[in-house]
Design a protein around this motif. Structure first.
Motif, mmCIF file in Angstrom:
data_model
loop_
_atom_site.group_PDB
_atom_site.id
_atom_site.type_symbol
_atom_site.label_atom_id
_atom_site.label_comp_id
_atom_site.label_asym_id
_atom_site.label_seq_id
_atom_site.Cartn_x
_atom_site.Cartn_y
_atom_site.Cartn_z
ATOM 1 N N GLY A 1 0.672 -1.291 -0.448
ATOM 2 C CA GLY A 1 -0.384 0.053 0.220
ATOM 3 C C GLY A 1 0.677 0.665 0.073
ATOM 4 N N TRP A 2 0.378 2.238 0.185
ATOM 5 C CA TRP A 2 1.017 3.561 -0.049
ATOM 6 C C TRP A 2 1.892 4.361 1.254
ATOM 7 C CZ3 TRP A 2 1.576 6.611 -3.837
ATOM 8 C CH2 TRP A 2 1.363 6.176 -4.963
ATOM 9 N N ASP A 3 2.462 4.482 1.454
ATOM 10 C CA ASP A 3 2.951 5.492 2.581
ATOM 11 C C ASP A 3 2.622 7.089 2.564
ATOM 12 O OD1 ASP A 3 4.853 6.987 4.350
ATOM 13 O OD2 ASP A 3 6.892 5.773 3.731
ATOM 14 N N THR A 4 1.400 6.614 2.892
ATOM 15 C CA THR A 4 1.092 7.940 2.727
ATOM 16 C C THR A 4 1.985 9.269 3.832
ATOM 17 O OG1 THR A 4 -0.596 7.436 5.299
ATOM 18 C CG2 THR A 4 -1.465 7.362 2.461
ATOM 19 N N VAL A 5 2.449 9.124 4.579
ATOM 20 C CA VAL A 5 3.465 10.020 4.686
ATOM 21 C C VAL A 5 4.632 10.315 4.765
ATOM 22 C CG1 VAL A 5 4.367 10.322 7.086
ATOM 23 C CG2 VAL A 5 2.803 9.516 7.219
ATOM 24 N N LYS A 6 5.445 9.609 3.849
ATOM 25 C CA LYS A 6 6.271 10.430 2.896
ATOM 26 C C LYS A 6 5.731 10.466 1.426
ATOM 27 C CE LYS A 6 9.559 7.496 -0.097
ATOM 28 N NZ LYS A 6 10.998 6.380 -0.151
ATOM 29 N N HIS A 7 4.394 10.360 0.857
ATOM 30 C CA HIS A 7 3.992 11.244 -0.385
ATOM 31 C C HIS A 7 2.935 11.807 0.259
ATOM 32 C CE1 HIS A 7 6.545 8.429 -3.032
ATOM 33 N NE2 HIS A 7 5.691 6.867 -1.457
ATOM 34 N N GLN A 8 2.909 12.225 1.043
ATOM 35 C CA GLN A 8 1.420 12.782 1.118
ATOM 36 C C GLN A 8 1.012 13.673 0.444
ATOM 37 O OE1 GLN A 8 -2.073 14.763 3.386
ATOM 38 N NE2 GLN A 8 -0.260 12.604 3.933
ATOM 39 N N SER A 9 2.267 15.143 0.307
ATOM 40 C CA SER A 9 2.051 16.004 -0.779
ATOM 41 C C SER A 9 1.294 15.169 -2.222
ATOM 42 C CB SER A 9 3.158 16.892 -0.585
ATOM 43 O OG SER A 9 4.181 16.419 -1.364
ATOM 44 N N TYR A 10 2.431 14.307 -3.056
ATOM 45 C CA TYR A 10 2.046 14.132 -4.397
ATOM 46 C C TYR A 10 0.787 13.670 -4.310
ATOM 47 C CZ TYR A 10 1.622 10.559 -8.137
ATOM 48 O OH TYR A 10 2.139 10.203 -9.165
ATOM 49 N N LEU A 11 0.537 12.684 -3.191
ATOM 50 C CA LEU A 11 -1.276 12.367 -3.348
ATOM 51 C C LEU A 11 -2.434 13.687 -2.793
ATOM 52 C CD1 LEU A 11 -0.426 9.316 -0.791
ATOM 53 C CD2 LEU A 11 -1.450 9.149 -3.138
ATOM 54 N N LYS A 12 -2.246 14.387 -2.860
ATOM 55 C CA LYS A 12 -3.003 15.634 -1.979
ATOM 56 C C LYS A 12 -2.852 16.051 -3.337
ATOM 57 C CE LYS A 12 -1.974 17.251 2.689
ATOM 58 N NZ LYS A 12 -1.623 17.899 3.630
ATOM 59 N N GLU A 13 -1.480 15.846 -4.394
ATOM 60 C CA GLU A 13 -2.332 17.040 -5.561
ATOM 61 C C GLU A 13 -3.176 15.706 -6.674
ATOM 62 O OE1 GLU A 13 1.196 17.831 -7.303
ATOM 63 O OE2 GLU A 13 2.599 19.321 -5.607
ATOM 64 N N VAL A 14 -2.564 14.799 -6.631
ATOM 65 C CA VAL A 14 -3.303 13.787 -7.627
ATOM 66 C C VAL A 14 -4.759 13.382 -6.906
ATOM 67 C CG1 VAL A 14 -3.373 11.628 -7.963
ATOM 68 C CG2 VAL A 14 -1.453 12.505 -7.857
ATOM 69 N N ILE A 15 -5.054 13.602 -6.428
ATOM 70 C CA ILE A 15 -6.377 14.080 -5.638
ATOM 71 C C ILE A 15 -7.536 14.370 -5.979
ATOM 72 C CG2 ILE A 15 -7.922 13.536 -3.906
ATOM 73 C CD1 ILE A 15 -5.945 10.983 -2.020
ATOM 74 N N ALA A 16 -6.731 16.036 -5.453
ATOM 75 C CA ALA A 16 -7.467 17.159 -5.842
ATOM 76 C C ALA A 16 -7.870 17.365 -7.475
ATOM 77 C CB ALA A 16 -6.335 18.537 -5.506
ATOM 78 N N GLU A 17 -7.180 16.472 -8.510
ATOM 79 C CA GLU A 17 -6.838 16.435 -9.867
ATOM 80 C C GLU A 17 -8.297 15.403 -10.203
ATOM 81 O OE1 GLU A 17 -6.319 17.909 -12.259
ATOM 82 O OE2 GLU A 17 -5.428 19.624 -10.913
ATOM 83 N N PHE A 18 -8.375 14.529 -9.528
ATOM 84 C CA PHE A 18 -9.697 14.077 -9.601
ATOM 85 C C PHE A 18 -11.001 14.484 -8.906
ATOM 86 C CE2 PHE A 18 -6.235 10.115 -9.578
ATOM 87 C CZ PHE A 18 -6.595 10.086 -11.140
ATOM 88 N N LYS A 19 -10.803 15.109 -8.658
ATOM 89 C CA LYS A 19 -11.796 15.263 -7.059
ATOM 90 C C LYS A 19 -12.720 16.298 -7.893
ATOM 91 C CE LYS A 19 -12.935 14.486 -2.815
ATOM 92 N NZ LYS A 19 -12.900 14.529 -1.348
ATOM 93 N N LYS A 20 -12.020 17.156 -8.738
ATOM 94 C CA LYS A 20 -11.999 18.193 -9.855
ATOM 95 C C LYS A 20 -12.956 17.907 -10.394
ATOM 96 C CE LYS A 20 -8.835 20.684 -10.931
ATOM 97 N NZ LYS A 20 -6.936 21.744 -11.212
ATOM 98 N N GLU A 21 -12.908 16.551 -10.822
ATOM 99 C CA GLU A 21 -14.129 16.216 -12.496
ATOM 100 C C GLU A 21 -14.583 15.715 -11.665
ATOM 101 O OE1 GLU A 21 -13.465 17.072 -14.949
ATOM 102 O OE2 GLU A 21 -11.987 18.538 -14.308
ATOM 103 N N GLY A 22 -14.722 15.747 -9.907
ATOM 104 C CA GLY A 22 -16.150 14.358 -9.337
ATOM 105 C C GLY A 22 -15.914 12.896 -9.459
ATOM 106 N N ILE A 23 -13.977 12.681 -9.220
ATOM 107 C CA ILE A 23 -14.564 11.579 -10.127
ATOM 108 C C ILE A 23 -13.867 10.830 -8.329
ATOM 109 C CG2 ILE A 23 -12.560 9.245 -10.144
ATOM 110 C CD1 ILE A 23 -12.083 11.249 -12.485
ATOM 111 N N ARG A 24 -14.687 9.532 -7.756
ATOM 112 C CA ARG A 24 -14.478 9.393 -6.213
ATOM 113 C C ARG A 24 -12.750 8.969 -5.950
ATOM 114 N NH1 ARG A 24 -18.719 5.480 -5.134
ATOM 115 N NH2 ARG A 24 -17.118 3.828 -5.419
#
Length: 238
Positions: free
Chosen positions: A104-127
């Motif tokens: 699984g993801w290391d959500t501490v180490k990759h925190q900022s990267y995941l935030k950026e990626v997730i923000a892109e998807f959520k802007k388009e209404g993707i869960r």
């Protein structure tokens, strides 16, 4: 109620091994839904060794249940998901050469990267969902990324359950409770099968969805895919 999403990667593997279009991936997706499956999952990889990127586009018009696309959010994958706009994208930290998802993801180490990626998807209404282990620190960090859900990586549970260690489910139960307390939905997947799925579902509260592919397709070789889909549904509902 826990939903069943059927991962059809192995159908694509069989098709690709011979060339042509047998078995027909689109027909299988249609049939799985007709048989009662509540979602279709695919996991395209850069080498397209099973699901091809074109398959993801071809499936879009026929998936009328939940459409879940899994993968490592490299630029090519992100472009695909943003173009298709499936119901859900599940982020998996696969290396290009791994045989199957193995961490699984290391959500501490990759925190900022995941935030950026997730923000892109959520802007388009993707869960969004993050593939993750049961480490509570990582789950707490996942909750700060903006993700809607996590998907618990269940390989360890499946291995221990087969050895008779039912207590292995406790870590998943505790992880699910924490995730729920943090406002996250809980999915699960990897090596879940007809033998271990009911015990897992009965002991992991708030389980929204399971994604099952390799075991379900393998079991279908003996029992038939319509029968197997309904066997899973029965275990998940009762």
């Amino acid at each position: 109620m826990t939903k069943l999403s059927v991962n059809i990667n192995k159908i694509a593997t069989l098709r690709n091994s011979r060339g042509g279009n047998v078995p027909n991936l689109i027909k299988v997706a249609e049939d799985v839904q007709h048989f009662g499956g509540e979602g279709i999952t695919i996991h395209p990889r850069p080498d397209e060794r099973h699901i091809r990127y074109q398959d993801a586009y071809d499936l879009k018009p026929v998936v009328y249940t939940e459409y879940n696309i899994e993968g490592n959010p490299i630029p090519q994958f992100m472009d695909l998901v943003l173009a298709i706009k499936p119901t859900q994208v599940t982020l998996v930290p696969d290396g290009e050469n791994v045989l199957t998802s193995n961490a699984g993801w290391d959500t501490v180490k990759h925190q900022s990267y995941l935030k950026e990626v997730i923000a892109e998807f959520k802007k388009e209404g993707i869960r969004t969902s993050i593939f993750i282990d049961t480490d509570k620190k990582l789950i707490a960090a996942a909750a700060t990324t903006g993700t809607d859900r996590i998907e618990l990586y269940t390989e360890k549970y499946a291995r221990e359950y087969e050895l008779g260690n039912q207590e292995a489910v406790n870590a998943y139960k505790e992880a699910a409770i924490l995730a729920s307390d943090l406002g996250l939905g809980v999915n699960a997947g990897h090596d879940l099968n007809l033998d271990n799925i009911k015990f897992f579902k009965d002991n992991v509260p708030g389980l929204a969805e399971v994604s099952i592919g390799h075991a379900l397709i393998s079991e279908s070789l003996y029992l038939g895919i319509e029968n197997v889909v309904n066997m899973y549904l029965h275990r998940l509902k009762y």
